[in-house]
Design a protein around this motif. Structure first.
Motif, short mmCIF file in Angstrom:
data_model
loop_
_atom_site.label_atom_id
_atom_site.label_comp_id
_atom_site.label_asym_id
_atom_site.label_seq_id
_atom_site.Cartn_x
_atom_site.Cartn_y
_atom_site.Cartn_z
N TRP A 175 14.82 0.52 8.57
CA TRP A 175 13.91 0.54 7.42
C TRP A 175 12.46 0.78 7.81
N PHE A 176 12.10 0.49 9.08
CA PHE A 176 10.73 0.77 9.54
C PHE A 176 10.52 2.26 9.80
N GLN A 177 11.59 3.01 9.92
CA GLN A 177 11.51 4.44 10.24
C GLN A 177 11.50 5.34 9.00
N LEU A 178 11.73 4.76 7.84
CA LEU A 178 11.83 5.58 6.63
C LEU A 178 10.47 6.19 6.26
N PRO A 179 10.49 7.39 5.71
CA PRO A 179 9.23 8.01 5.30
C PRO A 179 8.62 7.24 4.12
N THR A 180 7.32 7.19 4.08
CA THR A 180 6.63 6.47 3.01
C THR A 180 5.65 7.39 2.28
N LYS A 181 5.19 6.89 1.15
CA LYS A 181 4.17 7.58 0.37
C LYS A 181 3.28 6.51 -0.25
N PRO A 182 2.08 6.88 -0.68
CA PRO A 182 1.19 5.89 -1.29
C PRO A 182 1.82 5.30 -2.56
N ASN A 183 1.66 4.02 -2.74
CA ASN A 183 2.19 3.30 -3.89
C ASN A 183 1.27 3.53 -5.09
N PRO A 184 1.74 4.16 -6.16
CA PRO A 184 0.86 4.42 -7.31
C PRO A 184 0.33 3.14 -7.96
N ASN A 185 1.09 2.06 -7.95
CA ASN A 185 0.61 0.79 -8.53
C ASN A 185 -0.54 0.22 -7.71
N TYR A 186 -0.44 0.32 -6.38
CA TYR A 186 -1.51 -0.14 -5.50
C TYR A 186 -2.75 0.71 -5.71
N LEU A 187 -2.58 2.04 -5.79
CA LEU A 187 -3.72 2.93 -6.00
C LEU A 187 -4.39 2.67 -7.34
N TYR A 188 -3.61 2.35 -8.35
CA TYR A 188 -4.15 2.02 -9.67
C TYR A 188 -5.02 0.76 -9.59
N LEU A 189 -4.49 -0.29 -8.97
CA LEU A 189 -5.26 -1.52 -8.79
C LEU A 189 -6.52 -1.25 -7.99
N LYS A 210 0.83 -1.21 0.00
CA LYS A 210 0.00 0.00 0.00
C LYS A 210 0.87 1.26 0.00
N ASP A 211 1.96 1.22 0.74
CA ASP A 211 2.88 2.35 0.81
C ASP A 211 4.27 1.90 0.40
N ILE A 212 5.03 2.83 -0.18
CA ILE A 212 6.41 2.54 -0.56
C ILE A 212 7.31 3.62 0.04
#
Length: 192
Positions: free
Chosen positions: A157-171, A78-80
């Motif tokens: 790696w759990f602390q890194l900032p994330t954003k919505p995954n465009p591929n997930y949003l597309y699906l 969902k997030d990358i």
């Protein structure tokens, strides 16, 4: 030789704003068992269920949440990692380690926790800050993992900032369109 027959429903969904033509194929293999194939713009997703209750696979897909279906149809997260924000996220964390940050009281605890106050000296914070300024993090932070581990800790790696995954949003948008088409089809069938 063994030959079996199944019931297949194919929907072609057009005129969905921002999406190409969607093809949805629902195959009822036997009672309580079926599979679905969704295709849009050359990308396809498929899944099979063997415990749908008394529903057809189309009814099952129409009744489930988009999030459940997206997670079942694809391995997309969902997030990358937001690669553009790794540097600023690391710098914010350095400031927290130097200045500290407050965790509010939870569940009836009477006092707040102050975490990180003074964990870094001014000199250590400045040295880390300068390293972050010069670092190249790559798409996911692994290019500078030693630096990120010093800033965030062992599981950085759990602390890194994330954003919505465009591929997930597309699906997600494709699934929403398919579910709306199934509802529209059900309403037309009920009127007939």
């Amino acid at each position: 030789m063994q030959v079996t027959q199944s019931s297949v429903t194919k929907l072609t969904i057009t005129d969905v704003p921002g999406l190409d033509t969607i093809t949805a194929i629902f195959e009822d293999l036997m009672p309580k068992r079926g599979k679905v194939i969704l295709e849009c713009a050359g990308t396809a997703w498929s899944a099979m269920w063997s415990g749908m209750g008394e529903k057809t696979v189309a009814q099952f897909v129409g009744s489930m949440s988009e999030e459940y279906l997206a997670n079942y149809l694809s391995n997309e997260r969902k997030d990358i990692v937001d690669a553009e924000s790794i540097k600023s996220g690391a710098q914010r964390h350095i400031l927290r380690l130097r200045r500290g940050f407050v965790v509010p009281a939870v569940g009836g605890r009477e006092r707040v926790l102050r975490i990180g106050r003074g964990e870094l000296t001014a000199r250590e914070a400045k040295a880390l800050w300068d390293e972050v300024q010069l670092a190249r993090f790559g798409d996911d932070g692994w290019a500078a993992y030693n630096l990120l581990e010093r800033i965030f800790g062992a599981e950085w790696w759990f602390q890194l900032p994330t954003k919505p995954n465009p591929n997930y949003l597309y699906l997600f948008r494709v699934i929403t369109a398919v579910q709306q088409a199934l509802q529209q089809r059900q309403q037309l069938t009920a009127l007939a």
